[in-house]
Design a protein around this motif. Structure first.
Motif: not given
Length: 376
Positions: A322-324, A344-348
């Motif tokens: 969704n974020v992508a 890392s500070g973000k979800v990927d």
């Protein structure tokens, strides 16, 4: 009956007899097709059946979408269900223009979505109450309803498309009251703002085209809690030189800062804002390190089940996908922190990989720790 079926029937019937009737027969066929189209000019392009003044279709999951309305309708009450199937959506342009005489509409609490342009140009509509069940209001949904003075919008509306209420007296009054028009925690318009703009606390998103072509703003401060900036939100803001973004931001849609040639983003090292600035060649100034939340949920355990399994992987993949594409990820702040398994500070996709690896190892009886997994 769908309109295309009527047209296809007329064309097919004519084609079967073209050989026997010659060119005059072909002309008659074309005239008959024209008659079908003319007689059906106010009928929606697709529908499965009718209910009173309404046209509707049945979705693949067995729900009802309202797709059109009798052009003579004045007061319409949408039922919560038809033939035992829930009415969940008002489709694109369902009431627009053709229902020019519509003065009142009753929307049931079964409806969750109002499509793009659904009531656009319904010039006699004066009041609308949108129920708490609605989570999405499409672009231009009530645009140019020139007598619409009273609108009740629930806090549940997580998505409000661009220009949803433009051209209504209600919208004009809101803008007159405050140039920063905020609805359900979303900034839907700021095009009459000037100088330095501070978005207030409590806002969660910046709507599509919200500040588009506003050449009078020079600085914008976006508070903690804002997670998304939608498409073309600040496009064409030529004099915007500084925007300060908190580390809560998780997505920026296409063209959000297109044409902002003098812009510098101020944010936090390790935040999504920094990543976005780097990927889009926008100057970035760090305000310090991003806050790394201490999650109340255990690492990887997004659903709080005290174990990490395929459900947690699904939630994470859903968020990343969704974020992508610029949509809200659908996770809480705590869930996002839990999903960031590599810290890392973000979800990927890297987090998705580690979660799948962790689950696979535990599935074959290897009781490995997160430290061991992340060391691979």
């Amino acid at each position: 009956m769908r309109l295309w079926k009527k047209v296809l029937s007329a064309v097919t019937a004519g084609a079967l007899f073209v050989g026997g009737v010659g060119l005059p027969g072909v002309q008659n066929v074309l005239e008959s097709v024209g008659t079908v189209l003319s007689a059906s000019a106010k009928v929606p392009l697709y529908y499965d059946d009718t209910y009173g003044d309404l046209y509707y279709s049945i979705t693949d999951n067995g729900e009802i979408e309202i797709t059109g309305c009798n052009e003579d309708a004045v007061i319409v009450e949408i039922p919560s269900e038809i033939d035992g199937k829930p009415v969940t959506r008002i489709g694109e342009c369902a009431f627009s223009e053709d229902c020019a005489g519509l003065t009142a509409i009753d929307i049931p609490d079964s409806v969750t979505s109002i499509g793009e342009g659904a009531f656009e140009n319904c010039k006699k509509l004066v009041k609308v109450t949108i129920p708490n069940s609605v989570t999405s209001i499409g672009p231009a949904a009530f645009c140019n309803c020139e007598n619409l003075t009273e609108i009740t919008i629930p806090d549940s509306a997580a998505y409000i498309g661009e220009y949803a209420f433009l051209g209504t007296p209600w919208f004009a009054a809101k803008r007159e009251e405050n140039p920063l028009v905020i609805v359900s925690g979303i900034v839907i318009d700021g095009t009459t703002c000037t100088g330095s703009v501070v978005i207030p606390d409590g806002v969660t998103g910046i709507g599509g085209f919200a500040f588009a072509d506003c050449e009078s703003i020079t600085e914008v401060t976006i508070p903690d809690g804002v997670t998304n900036i939608r498409q073309y939100a600040f496009s064409g803001c030529e004099n915007l030189t500084k925007i300060t973004i908190s580390d809560s931001l998780t997505s920026v849609e296409i063209g959000a800062f297109s044409g902002c040639t003098n812009l510098t983003i101020y944010g936090y090292t390790g935040s999504y804002a920094e990543t976005y600035a780097e990927e889009n060649d926008i100057p970035f100034v760090s305000l310090g390190n991003a806050t790394i939340l201490d999650p109340t949920l255990a690492k990887g355990d997004l659903d709080g089940s005290d174990r990490i399994d395929s459900t947690d992987i699904f939630y994470t993949m859903y968020y990343v996908a969704n974020v992508a594409v610029g949509n809200p990820g659908g996770l809480t702040t705590e869930q996002i922190a839990a999903a960031d398994v590599d810290g890392s500070g973000k979800v990927d996709s890297t987090d998705v990989f580690y979660m799948m690896y962790y689950v696979a190892l535990h599935g074959v009886g290897k009781d490995v720790s997160w430290e061991e997994v992340l060391a691979k």
